[in-house]
Design an enzyme around this catalytic site. Structure first.
Site, mmCIF file in Angstrom:
data_model
loop_
_atom_site.group_PDB
_atom_site.id
_atom_site.type_symbol
_atom_site.label_atom_id
_atom_site.label_comp_id
_atom_site.label_asym_id
_atom_site.label_seq_id
_atom_site.Cartn_x
_atom_site.Cartn_y
_atom_site.Cartn_z
ATOM 1 N N GLU A 21 0.882 -1.226 -0.009
ATOM 2 C CA GLU A 21 -0.075 -0.130 0.109
ATOM 3 C C GLU A 21 1.049 1.182 0.098
ATOM 4 O OE1 GLU A 21 -3.863 -0.659 2.458
ATOM 5 O OE2 GLU A 21 -2.304 -1.275 3.536
ATOM 6 N N LYS A 98 -11.928 3.703 1.266
ATOM 7 C CA LYS A 98 -10.833 2.922 0.720
ATOM 8 C C LYS A 98 -11.264 1.830 0.029
ATOM 9 C CE LYS A 98 -6.354 1.305 2.694
ATOM 10 N NZ LYS A 98 -5.716 0.896 3.850
#
Length: 119
Positions: A21, A98
């Site tokens: 990420e 997200k």
């Protein structure tokens, strides 16, 4: 209290607890509801007496694109702090989406929603 809402602000950030990420980044989507008193601006038709939502949008995108954090809870708090720096904003609701969270099962979205005020 009146509300000014911005929905679907998109920016690429490098937030998350996993190395992938942080390295690759992902798209985050932010919804805001700003609590303000719009009466002075409406009475005088004066932008200076309200919040300039275009500037707020740019600042929120800068936060998302800025310094990485592990948690979207932290990201939401930083966005709320930026919004509350505007004099007329008395309260803000921040929802951080997200949609590409690293989850191993099918899902549509992950969100964290916080409400913060000057008090």
């Amino acid at each position: 209290m009146d509300r000014v809402a911005l929905r679907g602000l998109k920016a690429r950030g490098h937030h998350g607890v996993f190395q992938k990420e942080r390295e690759e980044g992902q798209t985050f989507i932010v919804d805001l509801v700003l609590g303000i008193d719009t009466r002075p601006a409406a009475a005088d038709d004066d932008l200076a007496k309200t919040v300039h939502y275009g500037i707020v949008a740019e600042e929120v995108v800068a936060v998302v694109e800025g310094e990485p954090v592990d948690l979207i809870e932290t990201l939401a708090q930083r966005i709320a702090d930026a919004c509350l720096k505007h004099e007329g904003v008395q309260e803000v609701e921040v929802c951080v989406h997200k949609p590409d969270a690293p989850i191993t099962v099918p899902f549509d979205d992950v969100t964290v929603t916080i409400t913060r005020s000057r008090v």
